[in-house]
Motif scaffolding. Structure first.
Motif, PDB file in Angstrom:
ATOM      1  N   ARG A 198      -4.330   6.815   3.628  1.00  0.00           N
ATOM      2  CA  ARG A 198      -5.065   8.055   3.896  1.00  0.00           C
ATOM      3  C   ARG A 198      -6.533   7.911   3.491  1.00  0.00           C
ATOM      4  NH1 ARG A 198      -1.523  11.235   2.151  1.00  0.00           N
ATOM      5  NH2 ARG A 198      -2.199  11.396  -0.014  1.00  0.00           N
ATOM      6  N   GLN A 199      -6.781   7.212   2.385  1.00  0.00           N
ATOM      7  CA  GLN A 199      -8.165   7.000   1.957  1.00  0.00           C
ATOM      8  C   GLN A 199      -8.922   6.150   2.964  1.00  0.00           C
ATOM      9  OE1 GLN A 199      -9.646   8.406  -0.951  1.00  0.00           O
ATOM     10  NE2 GLN A 199     -11.394   7.784   0.298  1.00  0.00           N
ATOM     11  N   LEU A 200      -8.265   5.125   3.526  1.00  0.00           N
ATOM     12  CA  LEU A 200      -8.908   4.298   4.548  1.00  0.00           C
ATOM     13  C   LEU A 200      -9.288   5.146   5.756  1.00  0.00           C
ATOM     14  CD1 LEU A 200      -9.696   1.460   5.624  1.00  0.00           C
ATOM     15  CD2 LEU A 200      -7.378   1.304   6.555  1.00  0.00           C
ATOM     16  N   VAL A 201      -8.366   5.985   6.222  1.00  0.00           N
ATOM     17  CA  VAL A 201      -8.648   6.849   7.376  1.00  0.00           C
ATOM     18  C   VAL A 201      -9.787   7.804   7.054  1.00  0.00           C
ATOM     19  CG1 VAL A 201      -7.696   8.633   8.882  1.00  0.00           C
ATOM     20  CG2 VAL A 201      -6.303   6.653   8.262  1.00  0.00           C
ATOM     21  N   THR A 202      -9.779   8.378   5.856  1.00  0.00           N
ATOM     22  CA  THR A 202     -10.837   9.308   5.439  1.00  0.00           C
ATOM     23  C   THR A 202     -12.192   8.618   5.408  1.00  0.00           C
ATOM     24  OG1 THR A 202      -9.267  10.608   4.126  1.00  0.00           O
ATOM     25  CG2 THR A 202     -11.605  10.829   3.581  1.00  0.00           C
ATOM     26  N   ASP A 203     -12.232   7.397   4.872  1.00  0.00           N
ATOM     27  CA  ASP A 203     -13.495   6.653   4.797  1.00  0.00           C
ATOM     28  C   ASP A 203     -14.037   6.344   6.186  1.00  0.00           C
ATOM     29  OD1 ASP A 203     -13.305   6.709   2.059  1.00  0.00           O
ATOM     30  OD2 ASP A 203     -12.564   4.655   1.865  1.00  0.00           O
ATOM     31  N   ILE A 204     -13.158   5.951   7.111  1.00  0.00           N
ATOM     32  CA  ILE A 204     -13.594   5.643   8.479  1.00  0.00           C
ATOM     33  C   ILE A 204     -14.113   6.913   9.162  1.00  0.00           C
ATOM     34  CG2 ILE A 204     -12.808   4.884  10.756  1.00  0.00           C
ATOM     35  CD1 ILE A 204     -10.809   3.044   9.284  1.00  0.00           C
ATOM     36  N   ALA A 205     -13.389   8.027   8.996  1.00  0.00           N
ATOM     37  CA  ALA A 205     -13.813   9.290   9.607  1.00  0.00           C
ATOM     38  C   ALA A 205     -15.154   9.746   9.038  1.00  0.00           C
ATOM     39  CB  ALA A 205     -12.746  10.365   9.381  1.00  0.00           C
ATOM     40  N   SER A 206     -15.339   9.570   7.737  1.00  0.00           N
ATOM     41  CA  SER A 206     -16.601   9.962   7.109  1.00  0.00           C
ATOM     42  C   SER A 206     -17.751   9.111   7.637  1.00  0.00           C
ATOM     43  CB  SER A 206     -16.481   9.822   5.594  1.00  0.00           C
ATOM     44  OG  SER A 206     -17.702  10.116   4.961  1.00  0.00           O
ATOM     45  N   ALA A 207     -17.523   7.803   7.796  1.00  0.00           N
ATOM     46  CA  ALA A 207     -18.564   6.919   8.330  1.00  0.00           C
ATOM     47  C   ALA A 207     -18.910   7.305   9.772  1.00  0.00           C
ATOM     48  CB  ALA A 207     -18.080   5.470   8.269  1.00  0.00           C
ATOM     49  N   ARG A 208     -17.914   7.661  10.552  1.00  0.00           N
ATOM     50  CA  ARG A 208     -18.162   8.066  11.931  1.00  0.00           C
ATOM     51  C   ARG A 208     -18.992   9.344  11.975  1.00  0.00           C
ATOM     52  NH1 ARG A 208     -13.929  10.931  16.013  1.00  0.00           N
ATOM     53  NH2 ARG A 208     -15.333  11.051  17.812  1.00  0.00           N
ATOM     54  N   GLU A 209     -18.699  10.267  11.084  1.00  0.00           N
ATOM     55  CA  GLU A 209     -19.421  11.536  11.079  1.00  0.00           C
ATOM     56  C   GLU A 209     -20.873  11.350  10.638  1.00  0.00           C
ATOM     57  OE1 GLU A 209     -19.148  15.920   8.866  1.00  0.00           O
ATOM     58  OE2 GLU A 209     -17.478  14.502   8.749  1.00  0.00           O
ATOM     59  N   ARG A 210     -21.083  10.507   9.644  1.00  0.00           N
ATOM     60  CA  ARG A 210     -22.430  10.346   9.088  1.00  0.00           C
ATOM     61  C   ARG A 210     -23.306   9.459   9.976  1.00  0.00           C
ATOM     62  NH1 ARG A 210     -22.308   7.373   5.109  1.00  0.00           N
ATOM     63  NH2 ARG A 210     -20.086   6.953   4.846  1.00  0.00           N
ATOM     64  N   ARG A 211     -22.765   8.332  10.425  1.00  0.00           N
ATOM     65  CA  ARG A 211     -23.576   7.378  11.210  1.00  0.00           C
ATOM     66  C   ARG A 211     -22.731   6.810  12.338  1.00  0.00           C
ATOM     67  NH1 ARG A 211     -26.206   3.252   7.007  1.00  0.00           N
ATOM     68  NH2 ARG A 211     -24.006   3.025   6.432  1.00  0.00           N
ATOM     69  N   PRO A 212     -22.534   7.603  13.388  1.00  0.00           N
ATOM     70  CA  PRO A 212     -21.603   7.204  14.441  1.00  0.00           C
ATOM     71  C   PRO A 212     -22.022   5.956  15.217  1.00  0.00           C
ATOM     72  CG  PRO A 212     -22.812   9.170  15.090  1.00  0.00           C
ATOM     73  CD  PRO A 212     -23.111   8.941  13.652  1.00  0.00           C
ATOM     74  N   GLU A 213     -23.318   5.633  15.221  1.00  0.00           N
ATOM     75  CA  GLU A 213     -23.792   4.475  15.989  1.00  0.00           C
ATOM     76  C   GLU A 213     -23.971   3.233  15.127  1.00  0.00           C
ATOM     77  OE1 GLU A 213     -23.783   4.612  19.199  1.00  0.00           O
ATOM     78  OE2 GLU A 213     -23.196   6.720  19.022  1.00  0.00           O
ATOM     79  N   GLN A 214     -23.742   3.356  13.817  1.00  0.00           N
ATOM     80  CA  GLN A 214     -23.955   2.241  12.908  1.00  0.00           C
ATOM     81  C   GLN A 214     -22.623   1.547  12.580  1.00  0.00           C
ATOM     82  OE1 GLN A 214     -27.030   1.222  11.863  1.00  0.00           O
ATOM     83  NE2 GLN A 214     -27.774   2.770  13.292  1.00  0.00           N
ATOM     84  N   PRO A 215     -22.675   0.245  12.324  1.00  0.00           N
ATOM     85  CA  PRO A 215     -21.446  -0.447  11.901  1.00  0.00           C
ATOM     86  C   PRO A 215     -20.954   0.087  10.562  1.00  0.00           C
ATOM     87  CG  PRO A 215     -23.141  -2.017  12.581  1.00  0.00           C
ATOM     88  CD  PRO A 215     -23.809  -0.691  12.470  1.00  0.00           C
ATOM     89  N   TYR A 216     -19.656   0.100  10.404  1.00  0.00           N
ATOM     90  CA  TYR A 216     -19.051   0.482   9.130  1.00  0.00           C
ATOM     91  C   TYR A 216     -18.260  -0.729   8.626  1.00  0.00           C
ATOM     92  CZ  TYR A 216     -15.836   2.492   5.751  1.00  0.00           C
ATOM     93  OH  TYR A 216     -15.108   2.744   4.614  1.00  0.00           O
TER      94      TYR A 216
ATOM     95  N   TRP B 122       0.836  -1.195   0.000  1.00  0.00           N
ATOM     96  CA  TRP B 122       0.000   0.000   0.000  1.00  0.00           C
ATOM     97  C   TRP B 122       0.877   1.254   0.000  1.00  0.00           C
ATOM     98  CZ3 TRP B 122      -5.082   0.320   3.299  1.00  0.00           C
ATOM     99  CH2 TRP B 122      -6.054  -0.492   2.708  1.00  0.00           C
ATOM    100  N   THR B 123       0.302   2.322  -0.532  1.00  0.00           N
ATOM    101  CA  THR B 123       0.971   3.622  -0.527  1.00  0.00           C
ATOM    102  C   THR B 123       0.345   4.494   0.565  1.00  0.00           C
ATOM    103  OG1 THR B 123      -0.595   4.622  -2.068  1.00  0.00           O
ATOM    104  CG2 THR B 123       1.290   3.421  -3.014  1.00  0.00           C
ATOM    105  N   PRO B 124       0.984   5.600   0.937  1.00  0.00           N
ATOM    106  CA  PRO B 124       0.353   6.522   1.895  1.00  0.00           C
ATOM    107  C   PRO B 124      -1.021   6.987   1.423  1.00  0.00           C
ATOM    108  CG  PRO B 124       2.673   7.041   1.687  1.00  0.00           C
ATOM    109  CD  PRO B 124       2.393   5.995   0.647  1.00  0.00           C
ATOM    110  N   GLN B 125      -1.229   7.084   0.110  1.00  0.00           N
ATOM    111  CA  GLN B 125      -2.539   7.496  -0.407  1.00  0.00           C
ATOM    112  C   GLN B 125      -3.612   6.465  -0.082  1.00  0.00           C
ATOM    113  OE1 GLN B 125       0.316   7.603  -2.101  1.00  0.00           O
ATOM    114  NE2 GLN B 125       0.594   9.815  -2.403  1.00  0.00           N
ATOM    115  N   HIS B 126      -3.267   5.168  -0.229  1.00  0.00           N
ATOM    116  CA  HIS B 126      -4.216   4.110   0.133  1.00  0.00           C
ATOM    117  C   HIS B 126      -4.607   4.232   1.616  1.00  0.00           C
ATOM    118  CE1 HIS B 126      -2.435   1.763  -3.388  1.00  0.00           C
ATOM    119  NE2 HIS B 126      -3.733   1.818  -3.652  1.00  0.00           N
TER     120      HIS B 126
END
Length: 442
Positions: free
Chosen positions: A41-59, A35-39
């Motif tokens: 960073r995208q994983l971290v961004t996706d997790i943060a976005s899921a937490r913001e949108r639906r913090p109580e739902q499984p991601y 993996w590259t740092p971009q890969h």
């Protein structure tokens, strides 16, 4: 032997990596972390976005395919190691831990760790991010005790998601055939394979070997994809033990030993011919270790000929500046690929003893079509290779690959005096230079 239904479940990151988990191991023969740092960073961004949108739902982050061999108390990671290692690094950093061995270095895993460290350092709510990661981020865990089944799932997952390159799937297929091979040998094979450039492997199988296979059988060539893997899967453990397959199994097993006994002091050129005898392009491959030996040898051949064929002399090796445009020019790409594919096939069957004499004729045959068209496209190139050229184009209806497949004597190829178009269809000065060069060759 099948999927363990009792172990088929969604698992949180805490279940996967926390205390009390079943130990996970990454086999020695797996692809190194890539993996590259971009890969990451995208994983971290996706997790943060899921937490913001639906913090109580499984991601759900995807699937992890694990193998549990009979009698073992741990899982081997068949698919998902890149994500797993990245999650481990992220989780460690969010818990204010450090992985000192990764703090400096330039390998992919070092660079990803250092990038994650910078991302985590800027986070305002590390505790909340860690809670969401541990309790809400999940993967679907699939566990099987059958290695073949595990890799079948691996293949199908990658067909549906971001596709692996076909040669990656070939690697997985042939590693399955080495299940009884010592781990050290498997590791050596993978290290050898991974030392090759991805684009070189693509070019070997897609640009040369697959096209040689199709053209020599009078079939149209196309982009080499995962649907074409059977071309290079070869005789495997599951292949029926029929007379033809037994012949090829015996040849692959016995020939190396016979050659070593009969030619213990072979010089470099003779040694290459001995390897060509073991790796005939017209013969089925032998699955497993033999495939990796075949790929290594053919990579060497490809790299040699991509330079050797454009030199002044095949013995001396000085580059010819007059041929440089044909070696690298985009205008001559399809001709260059025809030329190198033909040379690979010719030397594989007949050795390179006569290469100095035959090389100009192969060049004339391969580059002649450039003069017949203002714009030489893939369809015209493919038709020419299959012997479908017409007299109107000033070219011979001549399938050199099929002729080589059917001839044991290179004298039967009849490459002398093949016609070339009498006039240049384009206004390119390079094409006019080419015409003058081809007219000198007979």
């Amino acid at each position: 032997m099948a999927i363990n239904r009792s172990l088929l479940m969604f698992q949180t990151v805490e279940d996967l990596l926390g205390p009390g988990r079943t130990p996970l191991r990454i086999p020695d023969f797996q692809r190194p972390y890539s993996w590259t740092p971009q890969h990451a960073r995208q994983l971290v961004t996706d997790i943060a976005s899921a937490r913001e949108r639906r913090p109580e739902q499984p991601y759900v982050m995807g699937t992890m395919i694990l193998l549990q061999r009979p009698g073992e108390d741990h899982f081997e990671v068949v698919d998902g190691q890149q994500r797993l290692l990245t999650l481990h690094m992220l989780r460690t950093l969010l818990r204010d831990g450090r992985l000192r061995d990764l703090a400096s270095g330039t390998t992919p895993i070092h660079r990803v760790y250092q990038g994650l460290a910078r991302l985590v350092e800027k986070m305002q709510d590390k505790a909340g991010s860690l809670r969401f990661l541990d309790s809400r981020a999940q993967v679907l865990r699939i566990v099987t005790d059958d290695e073949d089944e595990a890799f079948q799932f691996f293949d199908s997952q990658n067909f549906r998601g971001k596709a692996l390159r076909p040669h990656d799937l070939l690697k997985a297929s042939h590693l399955r055939e080495m299940v009884a091979t010592p781990a050290a040998e498997q590791r050596a094979v993978v290290e050898q394979w991974e030392s090759a450039e991805e684009n070189d492997l693509d070019r070997l199988f897609g640009t040369y070997l697959a096209r040689i296979h199709w053209w020599s059988r009078n079939l149209p060539a196309h982009a080499f994809t995962a649907e074409d893997l059977d071309l290079f899967k070869g005789v495997s453990r599951s292949t029926p033990r029929l007379p033809a397959t037994e012949y090829h199994r015996a040849a692959k097993t016995v020939l190396p030993g016979v050659q070593q006994w009969a030619h213990p002091d072979a010089d470099e050129r003779a040694a290459r011919d001995l390897r060509r005898a073991r790796h005939q392009l017209d013969a089925p491959l032998s699955a497993g270790r033999s495939f990796f030996d075949f790929a290594t040898f053919m990579l060497e051949e490809m790299e040699r000929f991509e330079n050797l064929l454009f030199r002044r002399d095949t013995e001396m090796g000085d580059p010819d500046p007059d041929l440089e445009i044909f070696r690298v020019g985009a205008r001559f790409r399809f001709n260059r690929e025809l030329y190198i594919a033909a040379a690979l096939y010719f030397t594989n069957k007949y050795s390179e003893d006569d290469l100095h004499e035959i090389r100009p004729r192969l060049f004339r045959w391969a580059f002649g079509p450039r003069l017949a068209y203002e714009r030489l496209g893939w369809k015209s190139t493919d038709n020419f290779a299959r012997g479908l050229a017409t007299a109107r184009e000033g070219l011979a209806a001549f399938n050199l690959f099929a002729r080589m497949r059917d001839s044991l004597d290179p004298a039967q190829l009849a490459l002398e005096n093949l016609p070339i178009p009498p006039t240049v269809r384009s206004t390119s000065e390079d094409d006019k230079t080419l015409q003058a060069l081809l007219e000198e060759i007979r």
